[in-house]
Design an enzyme around this catalytic site. Structure first.
Site, PDB file in Angstrom:
ATOM      1  N   HIS A 114      18.638  39.162  25.304  1.00  7.13           N
ATOM      2  CA  HIS A 114      19.730  39.590  25.460  1.00  7.13           C
ATOM      3  C   HIS A 114      20.724  38.249  25.875  1.00  7.13           C
ATOM      4  CE1 HIS A 114      23.238  41.931  27.585  1.00  7.13           C
ATOM      5  NE2 HIS A 114      23.305  41.827  26.207  1.00  7.13           N
ATOM      6  N   SER A 133      22.858  45.126  23.194  1.00  9.03           N
ATOM      7  CA  SER A 133      23.043  45.107  24.760  1.00  9.03           C
ATOM      8  C   SER A 133      22.469  46.399  25.326  1.00  9.03           C
ATOM      9  CB  SER A 133      24.852  45.036  24.697  1.00  9.03           C
ATOM     10  OG  SER A 133      25.273  43.907  24.175  1.00  9.03           O
ATOM     11  N   ASN A 193      24.747  44.828  31.979  1.00 13.40           N
ATOM     12  CA  ASN A 193      25.718  45.537  31.270  1.00 13.40           C
ATOM     13  C   ASN A 193      25.759  47.186  32.116  1.00 13.40           C
ATOM     14  OD1 ASN A 193      26.480  44.022  29.386  1.00 13.40           O
ATOM     15  ND2 ASN A 193      25.258  44.519  27.741  1.00 13.40           N
ATOM     16  N   GLU A 208      18.523  37.948  29.340  1.00 13.85           N
ATOM     17  CA  GLU A 208      17.764  39.113  29.742  1.00 13.85           C
ATOM     18  C   GLU A 208      16.539  39.290  28.765  1.00 13.85           C
ATOM     19  OE1 GLU A 208      20.667  42.404  32.348  1.00 13.85           O
ATOM     20  OE2 GLU A 208      20.596  42.197  30.242  1.00 13.85           O
TER      21      GLU A 208
HETATM   22  N1  LIG Z   1      30.018  40.724  22.427  1.00 13.95           N
HETATM   23  C1  LIG Z   1      29.498  40.355  23.412  1.00 13.95           C
HETATM   24  O1  LIG Z   1      29.914  40.386  24.370  1.00 13.95           O
HETATM   25  C2  LIG Z   1      28.005  40.781  23.428  1.00 13.95           C
HETATM   26  C3  LIG Z   1      27.087  40.455  24.357  1.00 13.95           C
HETATM   27  C4  LIG Z   1      25.544  40.275  24.435  1.00 13.95           C
HETATM   28  C5  LIG Z   1      25.105  41.143  23.311  1.00 13.95           C
HETATM   29  N2  LIG Z   1      25.988  41.620  22.259  1.00 13.95           N
HETATM   30  C6  LIG Z   1      25.232  42.397  21.276  1.00 13.95           C
HETATM   31  O2  LIG Z   1      25.169  41.355  20.069  1.00 13.95           O
HETATM   32  C7  LIG Z   1      25.111  42.132  18.924  1.00 13.95           C
HETATM   33  C8  LIG Z   1      26.238  41.591  18.167  1.00 13.95           C
HETATM   34  O3  LIG Z   1      27.414  41.864  18.602  1.00 13.95           O
HETATM   35  P1  LIG Z   1      28.762  41.090  18.303  1.00 13.95           P
HETATM   36  O4  LIG Z   1      29.828  41.389  19.443  1.00 13.95           O
HETATM   37  O5  LIG Z   1      28.479  39.779  18.194  1.00 13.95           O
HETATM   38  O6  LIG Z   1      29.281  41.726  16.819  1.00 13.95           O
HETATM   39  P2  LIG Z   1      30.347  41.168  15.930  1.00 13.95           P
HETATM   40  O7  LIG Z   1      30.988  42.506  15.291  1.00 13.95           O
HETATM   41  O8  LIG Z   1      31.177  40.198  16.423  1.00 13.95           O
HETATM   42  O9  LIG Z   1      29.386  40.638  14.888  1.00 13.95           O
HETATM   43  C9  LIG Z   1      28.435  41.062  14.081  1.00 13.95           C
HETATM   44  C10 LIG Z   1      28.146  40.468  12.793  1.00 13.95           C
HETATM   45  O10 LIG Z   1      27.018  40.898  11.949  1.00 13.95           O
HETATM   46  C11 LIG Z   1      27.379  40.808  10.890  1.00 13.95           C
HETATM   47  N3  LIG Z   1      26.601  41.760  10.063  1.00 13.95           N
HETATM   48  C12 LIG Z   1      26.648  42.894   9.712  1.00 13.95           C
HETATM   49  N4  LIG Z   1      25.672  43.455   9.035  1.00 13.95           N
HETATM   50  C13 LIG Z   1      24.918  42.556   8.830  1.00 13.95           C
HETATM   51  C14 LIG Z   1      23.566  42.388   7.971  1.00 13.95           C
HETATM   52  N5  LIG Z   1      23.203  43.556   7.282  1.00 13.95           N
HETATM   53  N6  LIG Z   1      23.030  41.158   7.845  1.00 13.95           N
HETATM   54  C15 LIG Z   1      23.550  40.143   8.427  1.00 13.95           C
HETATM   55  N7  LIG Z   1      24.618  40.153   9.234  1.00 13.95           N
HETATM   56  C16 LIG Z   1      25.248  41.590   9.304  1.00 13.95           C
HETATM   57  C17 LIG Z   1      28.621  40.928  10.650  1.00 13.95           C
HETATM   58  O11 LIG Z   1      29.484  40.352   9.377  1.00 13.95           O
HETATM   59  C18 LIG Z   1      29.343  40.299  11.740  1.00 13.95           C
HETATM   60  O12 LIG Z   1      29.677  38.720  11.646  1.00 13.95           O
HETATM   61  C19 LIG Z   1      25.308  43.614  19.071  1.00 13.95           C
HETATM   62  O13 LIG Z   1      24.074  44.260  19.368  1.00 13.95           O
HETATM   63  C20 LIG Z   1      25.882  43.579  20.633  1.00 13.95           C
HETATM   64  O14 LIG Z   1      25.588  44.800  21.519  1.00 13.95           O
HETATM   65  C21 LIG Z   1      27.355  41.615  22.381  1.00 13.95           C
END
Ligand SMILES: NC(=O)c1ccc[n+]([C@@H]2O[C@H](COP(=O)([O-])OP(=O)(O)OC[C@H]3O[C@@H](n4cnc5c(N)ncnc54)[C@H](O)[C@@H]3O)[C@@H](O)[C@H]2O)c1
Length: 595
Positions: free
Chosen positions: A142, A121, A192, A154
């Protein structure tokens, strides 16, 4: 030849990854879903089955389609399972070093022609790409949360991403039923960059007890038509993820203090209050991962108890004859109050009467009001041109011109005329309520009642307490809002109250983004509507509100808070100077003279 993505890999099955798996599998693409451990894999699988089961229960997905969807997903621990896929989307936590490590590993594991995408993000896609030997095949894709629902994607190209990779990913987004905006690699991209300053500001309001979580969220939902309030959205995003995004945006985006994470966020993350995913964040949820909010110690007490101490109000004086006064007269008369309308003369009163009557008649035509109720409402209004007639009212609502000297003089007169114990309310949207209160000898009885335009339709009223307002006055004001069928949210006496303080800096940021040529007005509007569910994009809204009005509010906020990031965008100033004020002048950000 364009790539034909038949199988994709998703790394990380948390909030975003599990949703992204669903998007692909729903659209007939085979998915290899990868996690770091068996436990995490099980959690990811549970998110996916929970979401698809809910879709079946709601009748949005047939059972057979759900089974077909799930059969397209293969779960695995470790990146080695991704050797044959055409595209990988990484959705692991927002840490650059972790993402770089994963991309280096993906580069080693995946076939040479595979595209490697990040769902980051806020981190630099360019910095992630250089961890591989194929930065030209690295791109940002994204998705928005929840990925199966939100239409926007995005697409982030770096300076080295190949044009064919961008084109193929854009075509893929279409195939997934998404709308894409393609942009370059800048902190926070479009949505964002515009969203997180607002979210952080809302958390700051909560942290400083400016308003309760319920009132902050209700204000933005009811005042701006947003699908959720900022604190509920923080819980949905995940506070850990939100913290990392803010922190990165602060460091990458010019150290704008508005992105420096409010300390409370870090404290909550440390305490394990991550939002929905951990079962507790700003709100408490039924269980981890559940969207259902349950009461906790911060939940407001039942309505009757909250209104204890409220004085009985039967007769209401309304001063003024403009748009707001007219709407407010209608609102009170319709709700059964006896109204004394005070204008500056019989001619003005006659005009206001006509407008109120026309509006009530519309209600009758639409079947929302009976003729008898219309007549009763009109019969409850007494028309006057002198403040003396306010001697026996229980509440006065002032809605005269937005000039402090005029309002102060009026309140000084009300102080002379009104009986003791009357609540004196101002509808000001930008002046300090305390200034008005101190023009009387009874500042404890003075409060702000900030109605939104058009008053008969808008469900929100900001109840603005000064440092001198008594608890009884606030309780009475709240009770009145409830009796009017409105939601009253209580906040402190600061420029912009809740809604304008959170809304206008975001609009101003959108103008700055346009000014910097990062994106177009159309794409920015799209991004906020499709990525965040806003009813209007920022430029559509600016043109409706009026650029001059927006500039004036933004200037007030800047002057009161001295926050450098609130300085009005030069482009906004220039447009106002040029007479491009929005719809009302035929031209603002868009030309409204041609259809
Ligand atoms: N939460 C949101 O609203 C949102 C929206 C768009 C983009 N994002 C982006 O998406 C990405 C993930 O965010 P999230 O909110 O889903 O996080 P999250 O913490 O909910 O999930 C992350 C997952 O990654 C796994 N993980 C960690 N290390 C790993 C590895 N080495 N190999 C495989 N899996 C691994 C974890 O076990 C976890 O299940 C981030 O870059 C975030 O910025 C988040």
């Amino acid at each position: 030849m364009a790539r034909d993505f038949t199988s994709v890999g998703v790394v990380g099955l948390g909030t975003m990854g599990a949703g992204i798996v669903e998007v692909f599998a729903r659209n007939g693409v085979d998915v290899v879903a990868v996690e770091v451990s068996e436990d995490a894999l099980e959690r990811g699988r549970a998110i996916l089955t929970g979401s698809t089961d809910r879709a079946v229960a709601k009748g949005k997905l047939a059972e057979a389609d759900r089974d077909a969807l799930l059969s397209r997903v293969r779960f695995a621990v470790g990146l080695d399972a991704l050797h044959a896929v055409d595209l990988v989307i990484e959705a692991v936590p927002e840490h650059l070093d972790l993402k770089q490590r994963i991309f280096a590993e993906l580069d080693r594991v995946c076939k040479p022609e595979a595209i490697l995408a990040t769902n980051t993000s806020s981190l630099s896609v360019t910095e992630i790409s250089v961890a591989t030997s194929r930065p030209n095949q690295v791109i940002g894709i994204h998705f928005f949360n929840p990925a199966p629902v939100m239409k926007l994607v995005e697409v982030v190209r770096t300076v080295v991403t190949s044009a064919d990779v961008v084109a193929d990913v854009e075509a893929l987004c279409k195939r997934l039923g998404k709308v894409d905006v393609t942009i370059s690699d800048r902190a926070g991209f479009i949505a964002n960059a515009l969203l997180f300053g607002y979210l952080n500001h809302a958390v700051g309001m909560f942290e400083t007890h400016y308003a309760t979580r319920e009132d902050i969220d209700a204000a933005m939902k009811l005042g701006c038509g947003l699908p959720m309030g900022p604190l509920a959205l923080m819980d949905l995003i995940g506070l850990d993820t939100a913290y990392e995004i803010l922190d990165t945006m602060y460091r990458r985006g010019g150290r704008d203090r508005r992105h420096a994470p409010v300390p409370l966020i870090k404290q909550m993350v440390t305490a394990g209050l991550l939002g929905r995913k951990s079962g507790r964040g700003f709100y408490t949820y039924e269980r981890p991962g559940s969207p259902v909010v349950v009461p906790d110690e911060q939940t407001p007490v039942a309505a009757e108890a909250a209104l204890a101490g409220a004085a009985a109000i039967a007769k209401v004086g309304i001063v003024g004859s403009g748009t707001m006064a007219t709407g407010i007269i209608e609102v009170f008369a319709k709700a059964g109050y006896e109204v004394v309308s005070v204008t500056r003369g019989a001619e003005k009163s006659a005009k206001v009467f006509e407008v109120v009557k026309t509006s009530l008649n519309k209600g009758v035509v639409r079947g929302k009001l009976s003729e008898a109720d219309r007549d009763a409402a009109l019969g409850r209004i007494n028309w006057s041109a002198t403040l003396e007639h306010l001697a026996d009212v229980d509440l006065v609502v002032e809605a005269v011109v937005e000039e402090l000297s005029v309002k102060k003089a009026l309140f000084a007169s009300l102080d002379e005329i009104c009986k003791p114990g009357v609540v004196l309310a101002t509808t000001t949207s930008s002046l300090p309520v305390i200034d008005v209160a101190m023009a009387t000898q009874r500042p404890a009885d003075v409060i702000g009642l900030h109605f939104f335009n058009p008053a008969p339709l808008m469900p929100l009223v900001e109840v603005v307490e000064t440092i001198r307002t008594s608890a009884e006055t606030t309780a009475t004001a709240r009770a009145v809002c409830t009796a009017l069928g409105k939601t009253g949210v209580v906040c402190g006496d600061r420029s912009g109250f809740i809604v304008n303080a959170l809304l206008f800096p975001y609009l101003n940021d959108a103008v700055k983004m346009l000014e910097a040529s990062y994106s177009t007005a159309d794409d920015i509007d799209h991004a906020m509507k499709l990525g965040c569910g806003y009813p209007m994009g920022p430029f559509e809204l600016l043109d409706v509100v009026g650029l001059d009005v927006s500039l004036a509010i933004q200037r007030e906020l800047y002057l009161e808070l001295r926050e450098p990031g609130f300085a009005p965008a030069p482009l906004l100033e220039h447009l106002v100077t040029a007479g491009y004020l929005g719809r009302k002048s035929g031209r603002g950000f868009r030309d409204h003279t041609r259809r």
